[in-house]
Design a protein around this motif. Sequence first.
Motif, PDB file in Angstrom:
ATOM      1  N   VAL A 238       0.837  -1.203   0.000  1.00  0.00           N
ATOM      2  CA  VAL A 238       0.000   0.000   0.000  1.00  0.00           C
ATOM      3  C   VAL A 238       0.871   1.252   0.000  1.00  0.00           C
ATOM      4  O   VAL A 238       0.351   2.365   0.095  1.00  0.00           O
ATOM      5  CB  VAL A 238      -0.952   0.016   1.213  1.00  0.00           C
ATOM      6  N   ASN A 239       2.180   1.090  -0.088  1.00  0.00           N
ATOM      7  CA  ASN A 239       3.082   2.238  -0.112  1.00  0.00           C
ATOM      8  C   ASN A 239       2.960   2.970  -1.440  1.00  0.00           C
ATOM      9  O   ASN A 239       2.909   2.341  -2.499  1.00  0.00           O
ATOM     10  CB  ASN A 239       4.527   1.781   0.091  1.00  0.00           C
ATOM     11  N   LYS A 240       2.932   4.284  -1.389  1.00  0.00           N
ATOM     12  CA  LYS A 240       2.794   5.077  -2.605  1.00  0.00           C
ATOM     13  C   LYS A 240       4.167   5.405  -3.176  1.00  0.00           C
ATOM     14  O   LYS A 240       5.123   5.613  -2.437  1.00  0.00           O
ATOM     15  CB  LYS A 240       2.019   6.358  -2.318  1.00  0.00           C
ATOM     16  N   GLY A 241       4.238   5.460  -4.509  1.00  0.00           N
ATOM     17  CA  GLY A 241       5.500   5.811  -5.132  1.00  0.00           C
ATOM     18  C   GLY A 241       5.666   5.183  -6.500  1.00  0.00           C
ATOM     19  O   GLY A 241       4.793   4.444  -6.972  1.00  0.00           O
ATOM     20  N   PRO A 242       6.795   5.458  -7.167  1.00  0.00           N
ATOM     21  CA  PRO A 242       7.046   4.913  -8.506  1.00  0.00           C
ATOM     22  C   PRO A 242       7.412   3.431  -8.441  1.00  0.00           C
ATOM     23  O   PRO A 242       7.770   2.913  -7.388  1.00  0.00           O
ATOM     24  CB  PRO A 242       8.241   5.740  -8.991  1.00  0.00           C
ATOM     25  N   ASN A 243       7.308   2.767  -9.575  1.00  0.00           N
ATOM     26  CA  ASN A 243       7.644   1.347  -9.682  1.00  0.00           C
ATOM     27  C   ASN A 243       8.692   1.137 -10.774  1.00  0.00           C
ATOM     28  O   ASN A 243       8.368   0.789 -11.905  1.00  0.00           O
ATOM     29  CB  ASN A 243       6.399   0.517  -9.994  1.00  0.00           C
ATOM     30  N   PRO A 244       9.954   1.351 -10.431  1.00  0.00           N
ATOM     31  CA  PRO A 244      11.009   1.103 -11.422  1.00  0.00           C
ATOM     32  C   PRO A 244      11.100  -0.376 -11.735  1.00  0.00           C
ATOM     33  O   PRO A 244      10.606  -1.213 -10.972  1.00  0.00           O
ATOM     34  CB  PRO A 244      12.277   1.606 -10.714  1.00  0.00           C
ATOM     35  N   PRO A 245      11.714  -0.764 -12.856  1.00  0.00           N
ATOM     36  CA  PRO A 245      11.839  -2.179 -13.217  1.00  0.00           C
ATOM     37  C   PRO A 245      12.582  -2.975 -12.142  1.00  0.00           C
ATOM     38  O   PRO A 245      13.412  -2.439 -11.409  1.00  0.00           O
ATOM     39  CB  PRO A 245      12.646  -2.132 -14.521  1.00  0.00           C
ATOM     40  N   GLY A 246      12.258  -4.247 -12.053  1.00  0.00           N
ATOM     41  CA  GLY A 246      12.970  -5.116 -11.136  1.00  0.00           C
ATOM     42  C   GLY A 246      12.517  -5.032  -9.703  1.00  0.00           C
ATOM     43  O   GLY A 246      13.266  -5.380  -8.790  1.00  0.00           O
ATOM     44  N   ARG A 247      11.264  -4.581  -9.453  1.00  0.00           N
ATOM     45  CA  ARG A 247      10.757  -4.488  -8.080  1.00  0.00           C
ATOM     46  C   ARG A 247       9.460  -5.278  -7.902  1.00  0.00           C
ATOM     47  O   ARG A 247       8.475  -4.764  -7.368  1.00  0.00           O
ATOM     48  CB  ARG A 247      10.516  -3.012  -7.727  1.00  0.00           C
ATOM     49  N   PRO A 248       9.414  -6.541  -8.337  1.00  0.00           N
ATOM     50  CA  PRO A 248       8.148  -7.287  -8.255  1.00  0.00           C
ATOM     51  C   PRO A 248       7.769  -7.713  -6.838  1.00  0.00           C
ATOM     52  O   PRO A 248       6.649  -8.152  -6.617  1.00  0.00           O
ATOM     53  CB  PRO A 248       8.410  -8.511  -9.132  1.00  0.00           C
ATOM     54  N   LEU A 249       8.690  -7.597  -5.883  1.00  0.00           N
ATOM     55  CA  LEU A 249       8.396  -8.065  -4.531  1.00  0.00           C
ATOM     56  C   LEU A 249       7.816  -6.967  -3.640  1.00  0.00           C
ATOM     57  O   LEU A 249       7.439  -7.241  -2.496  1.00  0.00           O
ATOM     58  CB  LEU A 249       9.661  -8.640  -3.882  1.00  0.00           C
ATOM     59  N   ALA A 250       7.741  -5.749  -4.142  1.00  0.00           N
ATOM     60  CA  ALA A 250       7.201  -4.641  -3.340  1.00  0.00           C
ATOM     61  C   ALA A 250       6.631  -3.575  -4.271  1.00  0.00           C
ATOM     62  O   ALA A 250       7.135  -2.454  -4.336  1.00  0.00           O
ATOM     63  CB  ALA A 250       8.273  -4.054  -2.429  1.00  0.00           C
ATOM     64  N   ILE A 275      11.822  11.743  -9.551  1.00  0.00           N
ATOM     65  CA  ILE A 275      10.815  12.737  -9.171  1.00  0.00           C
ATOM     66  C   ILE A 275       9.675  12.069  -8.414  1.00  0.00           C
ATOM     67  O   ILE A 275       9.199  12.570  -7.393  1.00  0.00           O
ATOM     68  CB  ILE A 275      10.282  13.459 -10.428  1.00  0.00           C
ATOM     69  N   GLY A 276       9.246  10.896  -8.909  1.00  0.00           N
ATOM     70  CA  GLY A 276       8.168  10.181  -8.235  1.00  0.00           C
ATOM     71  C   GLY A 276       8.549   9.766  -6.831  1.00  0.00           C
ATOM     72  O   GLY A 276       7.728   9.815  -5.913  1.00  0.00           O
ATOM     73  N   GLY A 277       9.792   9.351  -6.630  1.00  0.00           N
ATOM     74  CA  GLY A 277      10.251   8.972  -5.306  1.00  0.00           C
ATOM     75  C   GLY A 277      10.245  10.141  -4.345  1.00  0.00           C
ATOM     76  O   GLY A 277       9.841  10.009  -3.181  1.00  0.00           O
ATOM     77  N   LEU A 278      10.715  11.296  -4.815  1.00  0.00           N
ATOM     78  CA  LEU A 278      10.726  12.498  -3.979  1.00  0.00           C
ATOM     79  C   LEU A 278       9.298  12.933  -3.638  1.00  0.00           C
ATOM     80  O   LEU A 278       9.002  13.326  -2.506  1.00  0.00           O
ATOM     81  CB  LEU A 278      11.467  13.631  -4.688  1.00  0.00           C
ATOM     82  N   TYR A 279       8.410  12.842  -4.628  1.00  0.00           N
ATOM     83  CA  TYR A 279       7.012  13.216  -4.422  1.00  0.00           C
ATOM     84  C   TYR A 279       6.371  12.316  -3.370  1.00  0.00           C
ATOM     85  O   TYR A 279       5.686  12.775  -2.455  1.00  0.00           O
ATOM     86  CB  TYR A 279       6.258  13.113  -5.743  1.00  0.00           C
ATOM     87  N   ALA A 280       6.619  11.000  -3.481  1.00  0.00           N
ATOM     88  CA  ALA A 280       6.053  10.048  -2.529  1.00  0.00           C
ATOM     89  C   ALA A 280       6.621  10.259  -1.135  1.00  0.00           C
ATOM     90  O   ALA A 280       5.896  10.184  -0.132  1.00  0.00           O
ATOM     91  CB  ALA A 280       6.319   8.618  -2.997  1.00  0.00           C
ATOM     92  N   TYR A 281       7.924  10.533  -1.049  1.00  0.00           N
ATOM     93  CA  TYR A 281       8.562  10.776   0.251  1.00  0.00           C
ATOM     94  C   TYR A 281       7.964  12.011   0.926  1.00  0.00           C
ATOM     95  O   TYR A 281       7.688  12.007   2.132  1.00  0.00           O
ATOM     96  CB  TYR A 281      10.063  10.959   0.072  1.00  0.00           C
ATOM     97  N   TYR A 282       7.756  13.062   0.141  1.00  0.00           N
ATOM     98  CA  TYR A 282       7.180  14.288   0.689  1.00  0.00           C
ATOM     99  C   TYR A 282       5.804  14.024   1.288  1.00  0.00           C
ATOM    100  O   TYR A 282       5.499  14.447   2.414  1.00  0.00           O
ATOM    101  CB  TYR A 282       7.088  15.358  -0.398  1.00  0.00           C
TER     102      TYR A 282
END
Length: 301
Positions: A238-250, A275-282
């Motif tokens: 349920v964590n918000k943020g971008p999904n870069p390649p190679g992250r199928p476990l989370a 940018i998506g990571g920074l946005y989600a962190y904020y």
Amino acid sequence: MIFAPAGLVDEAQRNAAAAGASPRPTLEDVWSGRIRADELPLVDSVIRDSGRGYKRIENLLFTWDEARLMEKSGTIAVAGHSMFHDGVFTAAVWDGFVRPADALASLPREPRGAFWGRPRFATAAALTGKAFIPDADLLERLRSSVPQNEAEAFAFFEQEKNIQGLNRIMDSFAGRLGYTESDKEQRERMFQAMRDNQALLSRELGHAVRSFRWPWGKYGDLALEAGKAAGFSVFYTVNKGPNPPGRPLAVRRMDCRRNPDILLSRIGTYARPVIGGLYAYYHARIRPCWHKDKKNGRQRR
């Protein structure tokens, strides 16, 4: 993709089959003139008035017949979400007793079975850690002390002397309210739960299911190991943020608030991982603290 608690879908199938009501009518039946629009099931109306001063939540779940039709459409896929979206007790710490006014919902499923008078032990998602197992005799004493008819249970809890009686039962079990499961028991429970989930989904849908969303968005390393052993390979949080390649476990999520413009904006933001990571962190860390400080400042003033 719909993440479905498979055991609850199974219950819905049995109930619908007994009533001769699966699959239920859809908008296509309205468009073809077979039924009127007001004859459709009210899938978005789950709040019921008990008539006793509190509300009840009655989640309406689809059946396996309907799940197969949805998958056949090519538009919707059904994925894993545990068997019953259940929780576990975590410690011999309790706060009162379950009563009708608590408005028990079908999600999450109550640990160790729901009944009026069950102690409200501390609870967490079932796939996070070890479970506290209440003493069976204690639960039976409490269950037999409270009427299990909703109206009678409501009247029971209106009397303070009855609540005091339940407290005395709890006091009589002081020091022996239950036990915490062993490492072996925890492992067997989690692996069995994931195996059962995959087996039921595969049997009813006619194919293995790869995707699984963690109930309550919570899980531990052991649960992840059990999920992979059961055949799941993509896990949603349920964590918000971008999904870069190679992250199928989370796999993370986007919040679009049922608004097409916000959805397009989120896609544009999260398509750029930095940018998506920074946005989600904020929004996850900084903005909530700022709002909390602002609220506390108003309260101090």
